[in-house]
Write a protein that holds these residues in place. Structure first.
Motif, PDB file in Angstrom:
ATOM      1  N   CYS A  79      68.623  34.924  56.072  1.00 57.17           N
ATOM      2  CA  CYS A  79      68.040  34.044  55.047  1.00 57.17           C
ATOM      3  C   CYS A  79      68.944  33.982  53.819  1.00 57.17           C
ATOM      4  CB  CYS A  79      66.634  34.506  54.679  1.00 57.17           C
ATOM      5  SG  CYS A  79      65.442  34.282  56.030  1.00 57.17           S
ATOM      6  N   LEU A  80      69.542  35.099  53.462  1.00 52.57           N
ATOM      7  CA  LEU A  80      70.471  35.118  52.331  1.00 52.57           C
ATOM      8  C   LEU A  80      71.623  34.124  52.569  1.00 52.57           C
ATOM      9  CD1 LEU A  80      71.893  38.267  50.606  1.00 52.57           C
ATOM     10  CD2 LEU A  80      73.430  36.497  51.398  1.00 52.57           C
ATOM     11  N   LEU A  81      72.205  34.181  53.756  1.00 57.04           N
ATOM     12  CA  LEU A  81      73.301  33.249  54.065  1.00 57.04           C
ATOM     13  C   LEU A  81      72.792  31.819  54.093  1.00 57.04           C
ATOM     14  CD1 LEU A  81      75.139  35.272  56.861  1.00 57.04           C
ATOM     15  CD2 LEU A  81      75.897  34.910  54.497  1.00 57.04           C
ATOM     16  N   GLY A  82      71.593  31.647  54.613  1.00 56.68           N
ATOM     17  CA  GLY A  82      71.006  30.313  54.641  1.00 56.68           C
ATOM     18  C   GLY A  82      70.843  29.729  53.246  1.00 56.68           C
ATOM     19  N   VAL A  83      70.305  30.534  52.323  1.00 52.52           N
ATOM     20  CA  VAL A  83      70.135  30.038  50.951  1.00 52.52           C
ATOM     21  C   VAL A  83      71.500  29.752  50.321  1.00 52.52           C
ATOM     22  CG1 VAL A  83      69.135  30.492  48.678  1.00 52.52           C
ATOM     23  CG2 VAL A  83      67.968  31.331  50.710  1.00 52.52           C
ATOM     24  N   ALA A  84      72.498  30.578  50.669  1.00 48.09           N
ATOM     25  CA  ALA A  84      73.826  30.383  50.073  1.00 48.09           C
ATOM     26  C   ALA A  84      74.459  29.055  50.479  1.00 48.09           C
ATOM     27  CB  ALA A  84      74.748  31.547  50.459  1.00 48.09           C
ATOM     28  N   GLU A  89      79.994  30.594  44.970  1.00 43.54           N
ATOM     29  CA  GLU A  89      79.392  31.113  43.730  1.00 43.54           C
ATOM     30  C   GLU A  89      78.136  31.916  44.059  1.00 43.54           C
ATOM     31  OE1 GLU A  89      76.560  31.558  40.891  1.00 43.54           O
ATOM     32  OE2 GLU A  89      76.305  29.732  42.089  1.00 43.54           O
ATOM     33  N   LYS A  90      77.335  31.394  44.994  1.00 42.45           N
ATOM     34  CA  LYS A  90      76.040  32.037  45.257  1.00 42.45           C
ATOM     35  C   LYS A  90      76.162  33.325  46.069  1.00 42.45           C
ATOM     36  CE  LYS A  90      73.963  28.008  46.599  1.00 42.45           C
ATOM     37  NZ  LYS A  90      72.905  27.210  47.249  1.00 42.45           N
ATOM     38  N   LEU A  91      77.032  33.339  47.060  1.00 40.98           N
ATOM     39  CA  LEU A  91      77.043  34.450  48.016  1.00 40.98           C
ATOM     40  C   LEU A  91      77.175  35.827  47.355  1.00 40.98           C
ATOM     41  CD1 LEU A  91      76.886  35.397  50.937  1.00 40.98           C
ATOM     42  CD2 LEU A  91      79.336  34.996  51.148  1.00 40.98           C
ATOM     43  N   PRO A  92      78.215  36.067  46.526  1.00 44.10           N
ATOM     44  CA  PRO A  92      78.327  37.413  45.944  1.00 44.10           C
ATOM     45  C   PRO A  92      77.153  37.749  45.020  1.00 44.10           C
ATOM     46  CG  PRO A  92      80.031  35.928  45.072  1.00 44.10           C
ATOM     47  CD  PRO A  92      79.353  35.197  46.172  1.00 44.10           C
TER      48      PRO A  92
END
Lengths: 462, 462
Positions: A143-148, A255-258
């Motif tokens: 889900c984290l990768l999905g939101v990113a 920008e979002k991933l880290p």
């Protein structure tokens, strides 16, 4: 050089313990798995599942250690992962991570279940708690990768459930295998280099097949990494890596991933509300695209209030823009296409007061043609996704309905009884009522199980 | 509505016959397959191949109908396709379609070989001619799609050999199965929804693994389509389909694709020169990125002309821009990384007068460090890819070399003896000289074989 996101993710997964998960997250993970088992058994006899099994029957020997849920058929783990995830998603009835429209459990749990069954009588057999920790690790990262990468990744055409599912599945299995950080980095690389699932296939067997392929890819990636296969150490964020390949807007994802990865470590959560993504998972009352749900709710309510389908002159729906983008099929020809038709959803609600798998039969879809021809839909950008307005004209006058939150949304989740009934509706036709009730009760105690398969095998006593 | 490109491609594949292929195309296809068998046996004992087999050993039973080339190990067809394509590509020694840098045969032939072996003693056993027609169909479409999405697809980071290889493999197997146009459309859809291979993994096991996954995906897609699994009818060109997902510049691909497909039918060829893409396939004399080849040629020639490595003060290379983009690794740490180092290629040519798999050992790569430190490289956009200039300063003076066309390019192909020797160098260590010679001779007569496996099984008599 600071560690990149790929390595930071691997380290987080390596270190995760049951004690790190809040009570609410544990409950959400267990519920996600119960809903998974229900949906998978609900799809296990679908023609798409049977066709995939037939193709694999011609390709692989059937002497593996894994059972098809509900039976004792011997599949190898790669087959089992693929077929279970396909079955889970085939009715579009599985869970939904609302902010990305990811169905998070199908791929992750299918890969993990195949691993758990292969390890059943080994010293490395998984406890129920190990299983739930690994499942949560996979769902969180998926889900984290999905939101990113959302929304550009999804807008471009990737079916995000499959495209990020493989990475979540690889990490779940890698966690269950107790892979080191270095091996988990390779598992991420191997899984992320295989991207599958495209939205053009919505309405065909290739939609759930993509989720099946994601499950298998994740399972296999963990095994390949365990065997020592190498991959780039920065596969997600590096140049010409995953983000650049799958994201038409890579800068936003960079920008979002880290930032999201650090939110994992701090416990602040991606949205800053201290919640895990697993806690934000939702469960569907209807087996179709989630954006149709408020329409089904509203039309069912209008029927209960006395509006008769045979007296309808016209129906006007006002909906969130995604509703027509995802489910704008005006003239679905069968049950599969009807899942992508808000018009069918409205008709089913008004005719039957519900839209369960039974209503999504080819015959019933054809019977709704006349009523569907009277329905029009308009977009309103100010609507939430789980909101809609319905205006019905009948011979006797005008009827209106404003649904603020659909049943199954975070704001209005299914009740415990509804959740249980959904499970029973799907599982009972496969294994009978006694086994269904034993399985449901057994799954509820998964965190106490010494071997997770003891819990699941309750499904296989017919 | 006019038929879309996906359907037109399927119809072309369905209709293709041996009589449609020119003598030159048949010869090129046979040569591609011989080179494939040589490279696959050359990579069959590589650690990456062994690790993939080990991982699959833990996942799948070893009782399938397929043999590992050079042995009699029983693999299932999915494993065999994956492992053979991985082995074929692991040394970067396989063939090259120059305009796209696709290595076209690995994925297509591996999938087809697995199907042929599974069908060996069935009524549907493939003749050598059927095999070559199916192989050509797969290579043609794979390269056509590659040219349609090149260069933006490749520039963005996709490893084009893997990403289009799965579709070519699906069509080759579908052709061999005699699937109808409708089923071939589904096979294209199922294969094209699984995209894999990213350039960030160059220099790791995941590069050849991606080609292995493409072969398996293609094989499986044909079986799934045969079993009745459905996909979108316009998977390549439709909205939110393959082109949009994998191409950052979809408009260019939308314009090219239908034009190229019509060139298939008219026989005019993609470039308008009446040639098939199979005829444009080339074979490498060195097991590394093809853009390094002119440098190895030139440095080997300088060595033969008396330039001594120990007297070198500096070396300046002038090369096509892609050389540094693809092979700019200044300090490779092992043989795998050295394949992506033009500096190692230059050093190997000057030190040894060659760069065969033996030079790409970890030890030799380390021995070249001092000489490599004296080498610099400059880009010249006016250079062809198979052209370079070399300027060497030694104590005794200046030496120059201008390589206009590397050996192995279309303009200067390997001689028949060089081609045969490359095969022998790779195969003899695996199955001995007698079997190697029998296999080479047997493969040359493939078009006459009643059962293609009779030809290939010459590799398995050790």
């Amino acid at each position: 050089m600071a560690e990149g996101s790929t390595t930071r993710i691997a380290a987080w997964v390596e270190g995760l313990k049951l004690g790190d998960l809040s009570q609410s997250t544990r409950e959400a993970a267990v519920k996600s798995f119960i809903n998974y088992v229900g949906c998978t058994l609900g799809g296990i006899s679908h023609e798409a599942t049977e066709k995939a099994l037939a193709a694999h029957g011609a390709l692989q020997s059937s002497s593996g250690p894994c059972s098809l849920l509900g039976s004792l058929r011997g599949l190898d783990p790669l087959q089992a992962a693929l077929v279970h995830a396909l079955a889970c998603h085939i009715h579009d009835y599985d869970d939904t991570h609302l902010s990305t429209v990811i169905h998070p459990t199908a791929a992750v749990a299918s890969a993990l279940l195949a691993y758990a069954e292969a390890a059943f009588d080994h010293p490395s057999a998984l406890s129920g708690a190990d299983f739930i920790v690994a499942l949560t690790a996979g769902i969180e990262i998926e889900c984290l990768l999905g939101v990113a990468v959302y929304p550009s990744h999804y807008d471009r055409g990737w079916h995000i459930t499959a495209s990020v599912g493989s990475i979540g599945a690889a990490l779940a299995v890698g966690k269950a295998m107790k892979l080191s950080k270095e091996h988990l980095v390779n598992a991420i690389g191997i899984a992320s280099t295989q991207v599958n699932g495209m939205r053009i296939h919505f309405g065909s067997h290739s939609k759930p097949l993509g989720v099946g392929l994601a499950a298998r890819a994740g399972l296999e990636s963990a095994y390949l990494a365990q065997a020592g296969m190498t991959a780039a150490p920065n596969s997600l964020e590096g140049p010409r890596g995953w983000i650049e390949c799958v994201c038409p807007d890579p800068q936003s994802a960079y920008e979002k991933l880290p930032r999201f990865v650090e939110a994992l470590y701090s416990g602040k959560g991606i949205d800053g509300d201290g919640k895990t993504e697993t806690e934000k998972n939702t469960f569907k009352p209807y087996p179709c695209g989630i954006v149709i749900h408020p329409i089904i709710d509203g039309c069912s309510q209008l029927r209960n209030e006395g509006v008769k389908a045979e007296e309808v002159q016209s129906i006007e729906l006002t909906v969130h823009p995604l509703v027509l983008e995802l489910t704008g099929k005006k003239n679905p020809v069968d049950g599969l296409q009807a899942k992508f038709s808000v018009y069918f959803g409205a008709a089913s609600g008004l005719l039957f007061g519900k839209a369960t798998p039974a209503e999504y039969s080819d015959e019933i879809v054809q019977q709704t043609a006349e009523l569907r021809s009277k329905i029009s839909a308009t977009i309103d950008k100010s609507m939430r996704r789980d909101e809609c307005k319905i205006l019905v004209q009948t011979k006797s006058g005008t009827h209106q309905k404003h649904v603020e939150h659909a049943v199954g949304s975070l704001a209005k989740p299914m009740s415990d009884d509804q959740f249980r009934q959904k499970f029973v509706d799907q599982v009972e036709p496969q294994i009978g009522l006694d086994s269904t009730e034993r399985l449901y009760s057994s799954l509820g105690k998964i965190l106490e199980a010494d071997n997770v398969m003891d819990v699941v095998y309750a499904a296989n006593i017919k």
